[in-house]
Motif scaffolding. Structure first.
Motif, PDB file in Angstrom:
ATOM      1  N   ALA A 115       0.887  -1.182   0.000  1.00 59.52           N
ATOM      2  CA  ALA A 115       0.000   0.000   0.000  1.00 59.52           C
ATOM      3  C   ALA A 115       0.917   1.222   0.000  1.00 59.52           C
ATOM      4  CB  ALA A 115      -0.903  -0.027   1.223  1.00 59.52           C
ATOM      5  N   SER A 117       1.267   4.294  -1.971  1.00 51.77           N
ATOM      6  CA  SER A 117       1.111   5.706  -2.332  1.00 51.77           C
ATOM      7  C   SER A 117       0.862   6.577  -1.096  1.00 51.77           C
ATOM      8  CB  SER A 117      -0.057   5.855  -3.307  1.00 51.77           C
ATOM      9  OG  SER A 117      -0.115   7.172  -3.748  1.00 51.77           O
ATOM     10  N   GLY A 120       6.176   7.691   0.584  1.00 53.33           N
ATOM     11  CA  GLY A 120       7.158   8.054   1.619  1.00 53.33           C
ATOM     12  C   GLY A 120       8.028   6.864   1.993  1.00 53.33           C
ATOM     13  N   LYS A 121       7.373   5.764   2.314  1.00 54.26           N
ATOM     14  CA  LYS A 121       8.150   4.603   2.777  1.00 54.26           C
ATOM     15  C   LYS A 121       8.764   3.842   1.613  1.00 54.26           C
ATOM     16  CE  LYS A 121       5.284   4.495   6.857  1.00 54.26           C
ATOM     17  NZ  LYS A 121       4.177   5.352   6.349  1.00 54.26           N
ATOM     18  N   ASP A 138      -0.059   0.023  -5.348  1.00 52.93           N
ATOM     19  CA  ASP A 138      -1.240   0.563  -4.678  1.00 52.93           C
ATOM     20  C   ASP A 138      -2.452   0.021  -5.417  1.00 52.93           C
ATOM     21  OD1 ASP A 138      -1.446   2.933  -2.379  1.00 52.93           O
ATOM     22  OD2 ASP A 138      -3.303   2.556  -3.496  1.00 52.93           O
ATOM     23  N   ARG A 143      -4.744   6.658  -6.739  1.00 53.73           N
ATOM     24  CA  ARG A 143      -3.617   7.008  -5.858  1.00 53.73           C
ATOM     25  C   ARG A 143      -2.270   6.839  -6.565  1.00 53.73           C
ATOM     26  NH1 ARG A 143      -3.623   9.179  -0.958  1.00 53.73           N
ATOM     27  NH2 ARG A 143      -2.332   7.556  -0.049  1.00 53.73           N
ATOM     28  N   ASP A 182       1.698  -0.969   5.151  1.00 47.82           N
ATOM     29  CA  ASP A 182       1.367   0.339   5.749  1.00 47.82           C
ATOM     30  C   ASP A 182      -0.082   0.595   5.338  1.00 47.82           C
ATOM     31  OD1 ASP A 182       1.927   2.778   7.064  1.00 47.82           O
ATOM     32  OD2 ASP A 182       2.300   3.769   5.150  1.00 47.82           O
TER      33      ASP A 182
HETATM   34  C1  LIG Z   1      -1.395   4.750   4.786  1.00 51.76           C
HETATM   35  S1  LIG Z   1      -1.512   4.866   3.081  1.00 51.76           S
HETATM   36  C2  LIG Z   1       0.077   4.427   2.529  1.00 51.76           C
HETATM   37  C3  LIG Z   1       1.116   5.480   2.733  1.00 51.76           C
HETATM   38  C4  LIG Z   1       2.444   5.127   2.128  1.00 51.76           C
HETATM   39  N1  LIG Z   1       2.895   3.831   2.563  1.00 51.76           N
HETATM   40  C5  LIG Z   1       3.522   6.141   2.444  1.00 51.76           C
HETATM   41  O1  LIG Z   1       4.353   5.927   3.318  1.00 51.76           O
HETATM   42  O2  LIG Z   1       3.557   7.173   1.757  1.00 51.76           O
HETATM   43  C6  LIG Z   1      -2.459   3.470   2.677  1.00 51.76           C
HETATM   44  C7  LIG Z   1      -2.621   3.160   1.215  1.00 51.76           C
HETATM   45  O3  LIG Z   1      -3.489   2.019   1.114  1.00 51.76           O
HETATM   46  C8  LIG Z   1      -4.236   2.104  -0.067  1.00 51.76           C
HETATM   47  N2  LIG Z   1      -5.493   1.341   0.080  1.00 51.76           N
HETATM   48  C9  LIG Z   1      -6.758   1.811   0.202  1.00 51.76           C
HETATM   49  N3  LIG Z   1      -7.639   0.787   0.279  1.00 51.76           N
HETATM   50  C10 LIG Z   1      -6.928  -0.339   0.209  1.00 51.76           C
HETATM   51  C11 LIG Z   1      -7.253  -1.721   0.231  1.00 51.76           C
HETATM   52  N4  LIG Z   1      -8.509  -2.121   0.348  1.00 51.76           N
HETATM   53  N5  LIG Z   1      -6.241  -2.617   0.127  1.00 51.76           N
HETATM   54  C12 LIG Z   1      -4.965  -2.211   0.030  1.00 51.76           C
HETATM   55  N6  LIG Z   1      -4.601  -0.922   0.005  1.00 51.76           N
HETATM   56  C13 LIG Z   1      -5.558   0.005   0.087  1.00 51.76           C
HETATM   57  C14 LIG Z   1      -4.485   3.580  -0.265  1.00 51.76           C
HETATM   58  O4  LIG Z   1      -4.592   3.867  -1.639  1.00 51.76           O
HETATM   59  C15 LIG Z   1      -3.280   4.239   0.386  1.00 51.76           C
HETATM   60  O5  LIG Z   1      -2.396   4.716  -0.590  1.00 51.76           O
END
Ligand SMILES: C[S@@+](CC[C@H](N)C(=O)[O-])C[C@H]1O[C@@H](n2cnc3c(N)ncnc32)[C@H](O)[C@@H]1O
Length: 444
Positions: A115, A117, A120-121, A138, A143, A182
């Motif tokens: 996950a 977008s 950052g990580k 993602d 996203r 994440d």
């Molecule tokens: C907390 S953010 C990730 C931030 C990213 N790791 C960073 O450090 O920049 C969670 C991500 O999960 C994605 N997401 C949303 N619904 C999801 C799902 N059902 N399964 C997996 N990923 C999902 C979102 O698009 C989002 O970009």
């Protein structure tokens, strides 16, 4: 007391609740994380770049700094240069901690950031583990652009971006040495940022997210190699979305190595939770990168096409062929030439990738034209140094008037004293600035 605060009071001592509640309504200190390729002289407390000044080092993150209050890092040329990522200090924690824990001599072939977008990580993983292939995924199409633009700005080459669901990874013959989950969460640390109120919080949302986190984590577990690491993180505080998920991972035979909850009222960050778990060696000692789910199915790779593509690039004197050859391998997909540090890519990954490393050039009817990712791979005579005033004009998106020098090639690079910054195109009417919209700095 709001429902939210009484919920939090189960995990926070009573005498801290008031401070915590106050901090939910306050902005968080701005912070940036430098990439390892940025100049060391910048990575010092007190360093003053254009539009930003480093105030303090972040305790837990290599090259992470808090900025002085009036800093506007997104306006800085160093940001355009890809020197740093603007990232909350808590978000830097999990990958920084993993880097400290993981043995230096461990082979890390593949990393999956499921996950990813806005990246950052991902960019932290790719920077800290340059000898690994980082698959940044993602599942949400909307996203993808956010991470694509962040990868575009950076100089990282070891990331492949994908927009797939779990089944794609399940079908791949791959195991991962690091998986980062994440995951989407109820975002309790983002109350100020989201401009919501502590009264908007709902326990149902926590439970909804916890259920989803458990499902995704449970799926991802199946993709771990022996002797591999699983990072679980969220930007929320609730135990249901954090420790309870970690307990579930432990029940599924992962060992908890470390966990930490960061708080906005005492840790100078937005806050959140992370855990690092390890999958130990299993009985059959299967430390394999590739595994075959169906025994008679061949694992197929796409080989790099460096030789052929170098011939194509050589026709355009703009490209510094030697530098390109020394920096990696070339791949061709949908008319784009990508530079990637590894000689082969699993076929389904190649076929479904949105981007592979750095996009260097585009093949058009009349030849190979440079893309933004090529600005560090242009021959010296096409790199023009400009004064500060002109460079800022370019950062604001302006075109330039005619140059006095003559060029037999229409693409040029604008540089300041430090590095290449912008891609330009010489036209009949002057010099067109090819800066993408998302990189334009608004003057104020
Ligand atoms: C907390 S953010 C990730 C931030 C990213 N790791 C960073 O450090 O920049 C969670 C991500 O999960 C994605 N997401 C949303 N619904 C999801 C799902 N059902 N399964 C997996 N990923 C999902 C979102 O698009 C989002 O970009």
């Amino acid at each position: 007391m709001s429902n939210f605060l009484s919920h939090i009071s189960k995990i926070l001592p009573e005498n801290e609740i008031e401070d915590f509640a106050k901090s939910c309504n306050l902005p968080v200190s701005k912070s940036i994380r430098f990439f390892s390729y940025a100049k060391d002289e910048k990575k010092k407390v007190g360093y003053e770049g254009d539009f930003y000044k480093l105030e303090n080092k972040i305790d837990w993150a290599e090259d992470g700094f808090y900025l002085e209050k009036n800093s506007k890092p997104s306006k800085s040329l160093d940001y355009i240069r890809g020197d740093f990522y603007i990232q909350d200090a808590s978000s830097m924690y999990p990958v920084a901690k993993l880097k400290k824990i993981i043995p230096n001599n461990m082979d890390i072939n593949y990393i999956l950031d499921y996950a990813s977008s806005p990246g950052g990580k991902t960019t932290q993983l790719a920077d800290y583990f340059p000898n690994s292939i980082v698959l940044a995924n993602d599942v949400i199409k909307g996203r993808i652009n956010a991470i694509l633009t962040n990868l575009f700005r950076s100089k990282l080459k070891n990331v492949i971006l994908l927009n797939e669901d779990f089944q794609f990874y399940y079908d791949l013959p791959l195991k991962y040495d690091i998986i980062l989950a994440d995951l989407p969460c109820s975002g309790e640390s983002l109350i100020y940022k989201k401009k919501t109120s502590i009264y908007d919080w709902s326990f149902n949302e926590v439970l909804f997210n916890a259920k989803r986190q458990k499902k995704i984590s449970g799926n991802l577990l199946n993709l771990l190699n022996d002797n591999s690491y699983f990072i679980y993180s969220t930007c929320t505080f609730s135990k249901e979305e954090n420790e309870d998920i970690v307990d579930f991972l432990i029940e599924n035979k992962l060992n908890l190595i470390h966990n930490k909850r960061l708080w906005p009222h005492k840790d100078r960050c937005a806050g959140g939770y992370s855990a690092i778990l390890k999958k130990e060696e299993t009985e059959n000692n299967s430390k394999n990168v590739y595994h075959q789910k169906e025994t008679n199915k061949k694992i197929e790779f796409v080989d790099n096409q460096t030789e052929k593509l170098i011939k194509m690039l050589s026709k355009n004197p703009y490209f510094n062929i030697e530098k390109i050859i020394n920096s990696g391998y070339l791949y061709f997909k949908k008319n784009i030439i990508f530079l990637f540090p590894f000689p082969k890519i699993l076929k389904p990954i190649f076929e479904n990738a949105i981007s592979i490393g750095q996009a260097l050039a585009k093949l058009e009817k009349y030849g190979t034209i440079p893309l933004w990712g090529s600005i560090d791979y242009a021959n010296e005579q096409y790199v023009l140094k400009f004064d500060k005033k002109t460079i800022y004009k370019l950062a604001e998106g302006s075109d330039l008037k005619e140059l006095s020098m003559k060029f037999d090639n229409q693409y040029l690079v604008a540089a300041d004293d430090e590095a290449s910054l912008f891609l330009l195109k010489k036209t009949g009417n002057g010099i067109k600035n090819l800066i993408p919209n998302f990189m334009i700095v608004q003057s104020s």
